[in-house]
Motif scaffolding. Structure first.
Motif, PDB file in Angstrom:
ATOM      1  N   ARG A 439      94.359 -18.965  -0.722  1.00 14.50           N
ATOM      2  CA  ARG A 439      95.735 -19.351  -0.454  1.00 14.50           C
ATOM      3  C   ARG A 439      96.061 -20.784  -0.858  1.00 14.50           C
ATOM      4  O   ARG A 439      97.220 -21.190  -0.769  1.00 14.50           O
ATOM      5  CB  ARG A 439      96.051 -19.121   1.025  1.00 14.50           C
ATOM      6  CG  ARG A 439      96.288 -17.657   1.345  1.00 14.50           C
ATOM      7  CD  ARG A 439      96.302 -17.372   2.811  1.00 14.50           C
ATOM      8  NE  ARG A 439      94.972 -17.534   3.400  1.00 14.50           N
ATOM      9  CZ  ARG A 439      94.662 -17.209   4.646  1.00 14.50           C
ATOM     10  NH1 ARG A 439      95.589 -16.679   5.425  1.00 14.50           N
ATOM     11  NH2 ARG A 439      93.430 -17.390   5.098  1.00 14.50           N
ATOM     12  N   GLU A 443     100.764 -17.631  -5.862  1.00 16.78           N
ATOM     13  CA  GLU A 443     100.686 -16.194  -5.662  1.00 16.78           C
ATOM     14  C   GLU A 443     100.336 -15.422  -6.921  1.00 16.78           C
ATOM     15  O   GLU A 443      99.872 -14.278  -6.837  1.00 16.78           O
ATOM     16  CB  GLU A 443     102.007 -15.679  -5.091  1.00 16.78           C
ATOM     17  CG  GLU A 443     102.298 -16.204  -3.690  1.00 16.78           C
ATOM     18  CD  GLU A 443     103.626 -15.733  -3.143  1.00 16.78           C
ATOM     19  OE1 GLU A 443     104.349 -15.038  -3.907  1.00 16.78           O
ATOM     20  OE2 GLU A 443     103.949 -16.040  -1.991  1.00 16.78           O
ATOM     21  N   ASP A 452      95.824 -11.515  -0.843  1.00 20.13           N
ATOM     22  CA  ASP A 452      97.019 -11.098  -0.102  1.00 20.13           C
ATOM     23  C   ASP A 452      96.960  -9.616   0.241  1.00 20.13           C
ATOM     24  O   ASP A 452      97.334  -9.195   1.346  1.00 20.13           O
ATOM     25  CB  ASP A 452      98.271 -11.407  -0.925  1.00 20.13           C
ATOM     26  CG  ASP A 452      98.612 -12.892  -0.942  1.00 20.13           C
ATOM     27  OD1 ASP A 452      98.113 -13.632  -0.068  1.00 20.13           O
ATOM     28  OD2 ASP A 452      99.380 -13.307  -1.839  1.00 20.13           O
ATOM     29  N   ASP A 456      96.937  -7.977   3.971  1.00 20.31           N
ATOM     30  CA  ASP A 456      98.103  -7.181   4.372  1.00 20.31           C
ATOM     31  C   ASP A 456      97.795  -5.697   4.544  1.00 20.31           C
ATOM     32  O   ASP A 456      98.372  -5.033   5.413  1.00 20.31           O
ATOM     33  CB  ASP A 456      99.227  -7.343   3.335  1.00 20.31           C
ATOM     34  CG  ASP A 456      99.769  -8.763   3.273  1.00 20.31           C
ATOM     35  OD1 ASP A 456      99.554  -9.509   4.243  1.00 20.31           O
ATOM     36  OD2 ASP A 456     100.380  -9.110   2.234  1.00 20.31           O
TER      37      ASP A 456
END
Length: 796
Positions: A439, A443, A452, A456
């Motif tokens: 992070r 992105e 990610d 998620d």
């Protein structure tokens, strides 16, 4: 020493430059090999339990999985039976991928959803994982291979008809992404900083030729730093991020020191001295200040060596090398250049526009506070002749007005600034710390995109697994004992599953029995478990889980070492916290000693330390407000998160050192005025008037260099660049412009007090800037020579 250097550079300037050129070429050749020796890690303590656990996993178990291949089905929908990853085409592609990966050089411990590691599947059944351990020598090639495979599977690519897309992630990919991004960011930062800096240098120096001199010193410092990193990188681990500091600090200190030297040289010429006398005086006075200023920077940077993470040690290596090279170049090669140029240092002037701008501000037309060379400076006048130079030629009316206004109402002006700095620092009260993961990247980076998805769409976080290595007699590490231990760990809050030689355990039940998939967790006299968390690896819950695991009883006759990202964070915070008092004590003591030797005062060093503390308080608070709380994240393009444990230490040392650099510039002039008989108030006013423009010009130029790193795509490098720039600007404006004169006005003559034994000690070993023979000017420190006031009285 400086008299000898002055003789050398005035008598043999070409020889000095020839030696410098030879050293520069050698450093350039040697420094080219630095980049291939640098690492992207280095944030952990090699002596910590987590590092020892990682070492055991590497040596006995082939390494912790550091390459994650995210395999996503192109067809299928959530909730279908079977899940998309179990359709024949997808399953066949997944098995072939795992088999092919296992044949690659440097790869061990390949596991996947399709080879029996059933938990490695997303909650919706549309993606699954292939995990592998890859050694350092093959990371780059494998990551590049699978990134190419991902690109080939995009629409329009040669593999667009494949039933799956494959994208690499994990620690190996994070490291490669960061390494590549650092190089790209450095090119962008330089493309921004160098043109802007060049324009500002032309404005500051008033001429194109003089403006090139700081870039020359900066280039020598940068190449010298790269050469040193290449040597050290061949002997020990060195962080890739040392490259950024080498570039920024080399260019910044080159500007600082060249501004000091060229300003003093020009002033000596303007006073009517021939070039040899002007160079000699410049070396003996401004050169001494540069040496002392460099020493304060080096002391601050050296403090990072007390911290075990090699990220911080690397910054110390780079900073010390660059500073030392910049100092040596500034006091040898630059005076040799000035000796050869003489009055031609003012060639290619652009002073017309600058003069008009300065007159609009009510300032002298002198460039950087130095009088414009007259006919005498071009060679007229007797050698060593002293001319009267009006006070206005070497003083900034603006900064004198600032000083007198502040000292007229010191509490009224100073206390609001203190309150502002404390208010800016308030967000640091809720600071959180972490260790760098994907992070820190933007992105669109491959490792970030995979990270990610793992956070998620997967119930467990394999990339953040807690590693437990049990050591003891092999008979104590049999299946029954390991099974009971794994079952107990699987029942802890925050645990998704436990992988072990006794099988894969989920909520106290074995979901994958012992077999080929779990054999790799056993070795002679050791066993290895992966406790995969269901919580964020950097969260408070994960850190608490590390503590619980470390206090959980192990099988009889065995000992446990706990590692993995959550444990690395716990150990990293402990490492920094344990050594922080020592680091602060060392830097405070060294600063006190150096400033005492320079000023003979006990109070002024304490004042400098306290005011630097105020600056750093504000910087740390703003860093939390921006990078943790997320303000300006949209504009700067980063994901908010905890501050990296090493960054406050780095910021502390860099900002402290550079602040002391400017402290020396200002205190040297104030002390000189006071020693010449000026009252405390007049000494402060004159000191600020004669150095304010110098400090602010240098600070603005240095801040531009660090601000350019705000364009980085790596979050903690953005924090480093913006935080350092803010510290420099606060120090050069609010601290030097307001708090220093306010404090010194309140303290009065106590500023110069020291106990009798210390006064005697200072008289014997204190640092002095005597004029030396043949100067023709009184002693100075920050590059502004003695002049005579309109009334004819010495105004030094």
């Amino acid at each position: 020493m400086f008299t000898a250097v002055a003789k050398l550079v005035t008598r043999r300037p070409r020889l000095v430059l020839l030696v410098t050129l030879a050293a520069l070429l050698g450093a350039g050749v040697l420094g080219m090999g630095a980049f291939g020796k640098l690492e992207s890690a280095g944030f952990d303590d090699p002596a910590s339990d987590s590092s020892r656990a990682a070492d055991l996993v590497d040596t006995k178990f082939g390494g912790e999985p550091n390459l994650v291949l995210l395999v996503t089905a192109r067809a299928g929908a959530p909730g279908t039976d079977p899940p998309a990853v179990d359709t024949p085409a997808v399953a066949d592609a997944g098995r072939r991928l795992a088999t092919e990966l296992a044949t690659q050089p440097g790869v061990t411990n390949v596991s996947s959803y399709w080879t029996g590691a059933s938990p490695l599947v997303s909650d919706d059944g549309r993606a699954a994982l292939v995990l592998a351990s890859v050694d350092d020598d093959h990371e780059s090639d494998l990551v590049a291979k699978y990134e190419d495979l991902f690109e080939a599977g995009r629409p329009g690519g040669p593999d667009a008809d494949s039933p799956v897309t494959v994208r690499p992630g994990g620690a190996a990919t994070v490291g490669e992404d960061i390494n590549g991004q650092v190089g790209a960011d450095l090119a962008v930062a330089e493309s921004i900083a160098i043109p802007i800096t060049m324009v500002l240098l032309v404005i500051a120096f008033g001429g194109l030729l003089a403006a090139l001199l700081p870039l020359g010193i900066g280039l020598v410092g940068i190449l010298g730093g790269f050469a040193f990193l290449s040597v050290v990188g061949g002997l020990t681990d060195v962080s890739i991020f040392a490259v950024n500091l080498t570039t920024a600090l080399g260019l910044g200190l080159g500007i600082d020191y060249a501004l000091l030297m060229v300003s003093r040289f020009r002033e000596e010429l303007a006073a009517g001295h021939d070039r040899a006398t002007a160079v000699s005086t410049t070396v003996r006075t401004a050169g001494r200040t540069i040496l002392f200023s460099g020493a304060t920077v080096i002391v601050a940077l050296a403090v990072m060596l007390v911290f075990p993470p090699y990220f911080l040690k690397s910054m110390a290596y780079a900073g010390i090398a660059v500073t030392a090279v910049a100092v040596i170049t500034a006091v040898t090669a630059l005076p040799a250049v000035l000796m050869l140029l003489g009055p031609r240092v003012n060639a290619l002037r652009v002073g017309g526009l600058i003069g008009r701008l300065r007159r609009r501000r009510g300032e002298s037309s002198a460039v950087a506070g130095v009088p414009t060379a007259t006919s005498a400076a071009a060679g007229g006048g007797a050698p060593g002749a002293e001319r009267e130079v009006p006070r206005e030629a070497v003083e900034s009316p603006f900064w004198r007005r600032v000083a007198t206004t502040v000292m007229r109402r010191p509490l009224l002006t100073g206390l609001p600034v203190v309150a502002l700095l404390l208010a800016l620092g308030a967000p640091f009260l809720h600071v959180e710390f972490g260790t760098p993961d994907d992070r820190v990247l933007r992105e669109d980076a491959s490792s970030r995109a995979v990270g990610d998805v793992l956070r998620d769409d997967f119930s467990s976080n394999d990339a953040g697994a807690i590693v437990v290595v049990l050591t003891g007699p092999t008979e104590r590490l049999g299946a029954p004992g390991i099974a009971d231990y794994a079952t107990e760990l699987s029942g802890l809050d925050g645990v998704a599953r436990v992988d072990s030689s006794a099988g894969i355990v989920l909520d106290g039940r074995v979901v994958v029995p012992p077999g080929p998939t779990t054999e790799r967790y056993a070795a002679e006299n050791a066993a290895y478990l992966r406790v995969v968390p269901s919580v964020e690896p950097h969260s408070d819950e994960a850190q608490a889980l590390v503590g619980v695991i470390r206090h959980t009883a192990t099988p009889a006759g065995t000992q446990a070492l706990v590692g993995g990202p959550p444990a690395v964070l716990v150990d990293g915070k402990a490492t920094i916290g344990d050594r922080l008092p020592l680091a602060i004590g060392l830097i405070a003591l060294a600063t006190f000693v150096l400033l005492f030797l320079f000023t003979g005062s006990v109070l002024l060093p304490l004042k400098a330390i306290v005011m630097n503390g105020l600056t750093l308080t504000a910087v740390f608070g703003v860093a939390v407000w921006i990078f943790q709380d997320g303000h300006l994240s949209g504009a700067l393009g980063f994901t908010p998160g905890p501050l990296d444990t090493s960054m406050p230490v780095l910021l502390f040392c860099i900002a402290f050192g550079l602040s002391m650099d400017y402290e020396v510039f200002l205190l040297s002039r104030i002390k000189e005025e006071h020693d010449a008989g000026a009252s405390n108030t007049e000494a402060v006013a004159a000191g600020l008037a004669r150095t304010g423009h110098l400090v602010t010009t240098a600070a603005a130029l240095l801040a531009v260099t660090f601000l350019a790193f705000g364009t980085s795509s790596v979050r903690f490098m953005q924090m480093f660049g913006l935080g350092t720039a803010l510290a420099i600007l606060l120090d050069a404006s609010l601290i030097r412009g307001v708090l220093v004169p306010a404090f010194m006005r309140v303290a009065g003559e106590v500023n110069w007090w020291a106990p009798k034994p210390l006064r005697a000690l200072h008289a014997r070993i204190g640092l002095s800037e005597g004029s030396g023979e043949g100067s023709g000017a009184g002693p100075t420190a920050e590059g502004v020579s003695s002049v005579r006031s309109p009334a004819g009285a010495p105004s030094r």
